[in-house]
Scaffold this active site. Sequence first.
Site, mmCIF file in Angstrom:
data_model
loop_
_atom_site.group_PDB
_atom_site.id
_atom_site.type_symbol
_atom_site.label_atom_id
_atom_site.label_comp_id
_atom_site.label_asym_id
_atom_site.label_seq_id
_atom_site.Cartn_x
_atom_site.Cartn_y
_atom_site.Cartn_z
ATOM 1 N N HIS A 90 0.815 -1.212 0.000
ATOM 2 C CA HIS A 90 0.000 0.000 0.000
ATOM 3 C C HIS A 90 0.850 1.265 0.000
ATOM 4 C CE1 HIS A 90 0.628 -1.418 4.191
ATOM 5 N NE2 HIS A 90 1.055 -0.177 4.334
ATOM 6 N N ASP A 202 7.537 -5.626 3.650
ATOM 7 C CA ASP A 202 6.474 -5.414 4.629
ATOM 8 C C ASP A 202 5.118 -5.751 4.028
ATOM 9 O OD1 ASP A 202 5.535 -4.099 7.249
ATOM 10 O OD2 ASP A 202 4.412 -3.000 5.722
ATOM 11 N N GLU A 242 8.334 -10.460 5.668
ATOM 12 C CA GLU A 242 7.704 -10.222 6.971
ATOM 13 C C GLU A 242 6.276 -10.751 6.936
ATOM 14 O OE1 GLU A 242 5.050 -7.943 9.689
ATOM 15 O OE2 GLU A 242 5.199 -7.568 7.538
ATOM 16 N N ASP A 300 6.613 -3.574 16.529
ATOM 17 C CA ASP A 300 5.265 -4.087 16.743
ATOM 18 C C ASP A 300 5.204 -4.777 18.103
ATOM 19 O OD1 ASP A 300 4.419 -3.184 14.276
ATOM 20 O OD2 ASP A 300 4.858 -5.072 13.262
ATOM 21 N N ASP A 349 -3.724 -4.225 15.687
ATOM 22 C CA ASP A 349 -3.495 -5.666 15.635
ATOM 23 C C ASP A 349 -3.952 -6.280 16.946
ATOM 24 O OD1 ASP A 349 -2.170 -6.238 13.074
ATOM 25 O OD2 ASP A 349 -0.650 -4.872 13.827
ATOM 26 N N LEU A 350 -4.910 -7.184 16.857
ATOM 27 C CA LEU A 350 -5.460 -7.783 18.062
ATOM 28 C C LEU A 350 -4.726 -9.062 18.458
ATOM 29 C CD1 LEU A 350 -9.269 -7.257 17.386
ATOM 30 C CD2 LEU A 350 -7.663 -5.775 18.592
ATOM 31 N N GLN A 352 -1.429 -9.311 18.958
ATOM 32 C CA GLN A 352 -0.132 -8.985 19.531
ATOM 33 C C GLN A 352 -0.310 -8.386 20.919
ATOM 34 O OE1 GLN A 352 1.709 -6.340 16.710
ATOM 35 N NE2 GLN A 352 2.214 -7.974 15.280
#
Length: 498
Positions: A90, A202, A242, A300, A349-350, A352
């Site tokens: 993106h 990425d 990644e 992250d 991000d749920l 992590q």
Amino acid sequence: MSIRNGVQLITYADRLGDGNIESLTNLLDGPLKGLFKGVHILPFYYPYDGEDAGFDPIDHTTVDERLGDWNNIKKLGESVDIMADLIVNHMSGQSEAFTDVLKKGRESEYWPLFLTKEDVFSGNDQAEIDEQIAKVFRPRPTPFFSDYEVGIETDSTETVPFWTTFTSNQIDIDVESELGKEYLSSILQSFTESNVDLIRLDAAGYAIKRAGSNCFMLEETFEFIEALSKRARTMGMQCLVEIHSHYQTQIDIAARCDSVYDFALPPLVLHTLFTKDASALAHWLSISPRNCFTVLDTHDGIGIVDVGASGDKPGLISADAINALVEQIHVNSNGESKKATGAAANNVDLYQVNCTYYDALGKDDFAYLVARAIQFFSPGIPQVYYGGLLAAHNDMELLANTNVGRDINRPYLTTAMVEDAIQKPVVKGLMQLITLRNENKAFGGAFDVTYTDNTLVLSWSNDGDAASLTVDFAAMDATINTVSNGEESTLSIGALLA
């Protein structure tokens, strides 16, 4: 090209030192001189401080002038291997190309560069489309698509749903289009002209979308990564993929690319130290990819999905063990990680847990050095995050200011703060471990792992040189034995803190 087999640093250009690449270079030539063989500089493109900390570039081929320019990158690359991010999936909604699409709509020359919902899901059967969309793997709780009004400077304004896999400001690219290929090639060219050696791909797993699939790591995605990696190699660079996913996916990807991350290692090391049981860790290290980069912490959170089950495929540890692991992190951090994880703190991000690795271990210096020793003795090239290098605590003030969960582990550390931190016994001990990993030739040889009687042994041997780490979890004792140029030595991890 050959990447140096030594410890690398992961850092932001603006958060370690005094706010720019020149200051970072001065640190690496000063207090941290000779400590790292490579540096992964997190996104330094314009703007480095966007909605996703640089992972939503407006111009991927330009260094943000507040940080420096490509000459600064090139100079740093004269002394260490440089890793840079290629944000494959993106670009920013404020980019020149997407701004042109907003103005001109389908008449824009950049229209084919961006992926719309209709590019993947076509036809008039809405029930079928809904069924296909339901199959798509979703890494974040935000919507798949974001509606944008396009053609605002024409007579044919319309609302178009664009793919936005991560955030509404990160517009997915059609990497299979000619414009997409040209865009990625322009970034590769900027890299190769500026001493970049390693490219971190990425979000590459999401780059290819197909109706009826989960749109994640498809066969076409493997082919795309292989082709991009091949192109990079012809330009003197290597690619690091990644991907956060089931461990078998990492093994499969590793067989078809230059290198992958060992994202299973961070939670497994925590699980091992929390339970005093290294069976899952030993099993993983017996099958893990050898062409990998190891981490314990990154920009992250601490990934959980990498050790969990996926559908009918079992994980490296059970769901109950994962739950216990997460809860222990919350306990060890006095609840700070809980304020930055899951539905809290605007998380994207749920899967992590947001916490410094040092605080996840309850600020236990010995346990932290054992964790780092395990990392350095595991297969792969080790990377140390800048916060982890300095045994940083959770930055609750920054978290409160931004309400971004990951910021708990993204501190701003000035040169003066670095100079103070490297005097801490735990940091001095870590720096000794880094030096040992860099200097012993055994780490370029054969690896072996054994686990018997609650004792884990990780060993390396290479043409007469040897290095082994022995961790007795019953006694919580850890020792390193080495043979280098015929000289034997023994080092107790505990002695590093004396």
